[in-house]
Design a protein around this motif. Structure first.
Motif, short mmCIF file in Angstrom:
data_model
loop_
_atom_site.label_atom_id
_atom_site.label_comp_id
_atom_site.label_asym_id
_atom_site.label_seq_id
_atom_site.Cartn_x
_atom_site.Cartn_y
_atom_site.Cartn_z
N THR A 1 43.21 42.30 6.25
CA THR A 1 43.40 43.51 5.44
C THR A 1 44.54 44.35 5.98
O THR A 1 45.41 44.80 5.23
CB THR A 1 42.10 44.33 5.40
OG1 THR A 1 41.05 43.52 4.86
CG2 THR A 1 42.26 45.58 4.55
N ALA A 2 44.56 44.55 7.29
CA ALA A 2 45.64 45.33 7.91
C ALA A 2 46.99 44.64 7.70
O ALA A 2 47.98 45.29 7.38
CB ALA A 2 45.36 45.52 9.40
N VAL A 3 47.01 43.33 7.84
CA VAL A 3 48.25 42.58 7.66
C VAL A 3 48.72 42.66 6.21
O VAL A 3 49.90 42.87 5.93
CB VAL A 3 48.06 41.12 8.10
CG1 VAL A 3 49.25 40.26 7.69
CG2 VAL A 3 47.85 41.05 9.61
N ASP A 4 47.80 42.51 5.26
CA ASP A 4 48.17 42.55 3.84
C ASP A 4 48.75 43.91 3.44
O ASP A 4 49.64 43.97 2.59
CB ASP A 4 46.98 42.21 2.96
CG ASP A 4 46.63 40.73 3.00
OD1 ASP A 4 47.49 39.92 3.45
OD2 ASP A 4 45.51 40.37 2.60
N LEU A 5 48.28 44.98 4.05
CA LEU A 5 48.83 46.30 3.75
C LEU A 5 50.27 46.45 4.23
O LEU A 5 51.06 47.19 3.64
CB LEU A 5 47.95 47.39 4.37
CG LEU A 5 46.59 47.58 3.72
CD1 LEU A 5 45.69 48.44 4.60
CD2 LEU A 5 46.74 48.19 2.34
N ALA A 6 50.62 45.73 5.28
CA ALA A 6 51.98 45.79 5.82
C ALA A 6 52.93 44.81 5.13
O ALA A 6 54.15 45.00 5.17
CB ALA A 6 51.95 45.50 7.32
N ARG A 7 52.38 43.78 4.51
CA ARG A 7 53.18 42.68 3.95
C ARG A 7 54.33 43.11 3.04
O ARG A 7 55.41 42.51 3.10
CB ARG A 7 52.26 41.70 3.24
CG ARG A 7 52.90 40.38 2.90
CD ARG A 7 51.90 39.39 2.33
NE ARG A 7 50.77 39.12 3.19
CZ ARG A 7 50.79 38.32 4.27
NH1 ARG A 7 51.91 37.72 4.59
NH2 ARG A 7 49.70 38.13 4.98
N PRO A 8 54.19 44.12 2.18
CA PRO A 8 55.31 44.50 1.30
C PRO A 8 56.53 45.07 2.05
O PRO A 8 57.60 45.18 1.48
CB PRO A 8 54.72 45.57 0.38
CG PRO A 8 53.25 45.40 0.47
CD PRO A 8 52.97 44.86 1.82
N TYR A 9 56.35 45.41 3.31
CA TYR A 9 57.39 46.11 4.05
C TYR A 9 58.04 45.31 5.18
O TYR A 9 59.16 45.61 5.58
CB TYR A 9 56.82 47.40 4.66
CG TYR A 9 56.17 48.30 3.66
CD1 TYR A 9 56.94 49.20 2.92
CD2 TYR A 9 54.80 48.28 3.45
CE1 TYR A 9 56.35 50.04 1.99
CE2 TYR A 9 54.21 49.12 2.52
CZ TYR A 9 54.98 49.99 1.80
OH TYR A 9 54.39 50.83 0.88
N VAL A 10 57.30 44.34 5.74
CA VAL A 10 57.77 43.70 6.98
C VAL A 10 57.58 42.19 6.96
O VAL A 10 56.80 41.66 6.17
CB VAL A 10 57.01 44.27 8.21
CG1 VAL A 10 57.35 45.72 8.44
CG2 VAL A 10 55.52 44.07 8.07
#
Length: 108
Positions: free
Chosen positions: A62-71
């Protein structure tokens, strides 16, 4: 607490910063995405602030998916976050939380 500062994707402005990690005190994974202040003193703008409350994010995905659009996401980030949880967690609290989770799963 673990903190991973991740490399921005090409389309993401240079003023954007992203961190992902595990916060043992809050017992949650977290993702923070924010825009740094401009030189004219404009305020910081939070784009994502997840995992700021106790037990908010239980799954590193979940934490990784929230960052995915940016990094760019390192291939082993999920495993590193899961390992952080195991090594940085208070052993007593971790065992107690795991027992409660198992108990709740058995009741359902």
């Amino acid at each position: 607490m673990s903190v991973y500062t991740l490399r921005r994707l090409a389309h993401v402005p240079g003023s954007i910063r992203v961190i992902v990690g595990w916060d043992a005190q809050l017992a949650t994974f977290y993702t923070q995405v924010w825009q740094v202040p401009r030189r004219d003193g404009a305020l910081i703008r939070n784009l994502v602030a997840a995992g700021v409350r106790p037990y908010e994010i239980d799954d590193p995905a979940t934490a990784v998916d929230l960052a995915r659009p940016y990094v760019h996401i390192p291939e082993d980030l999920h495993e590193r976050l899961a390992a952080d949880r195991l090594t940085e967690d208070d052993p007593t609290e971790g065992r107690l939380r795991d027992a409660v989770v198992k108990l709740l799963a058995a009741v359902r």
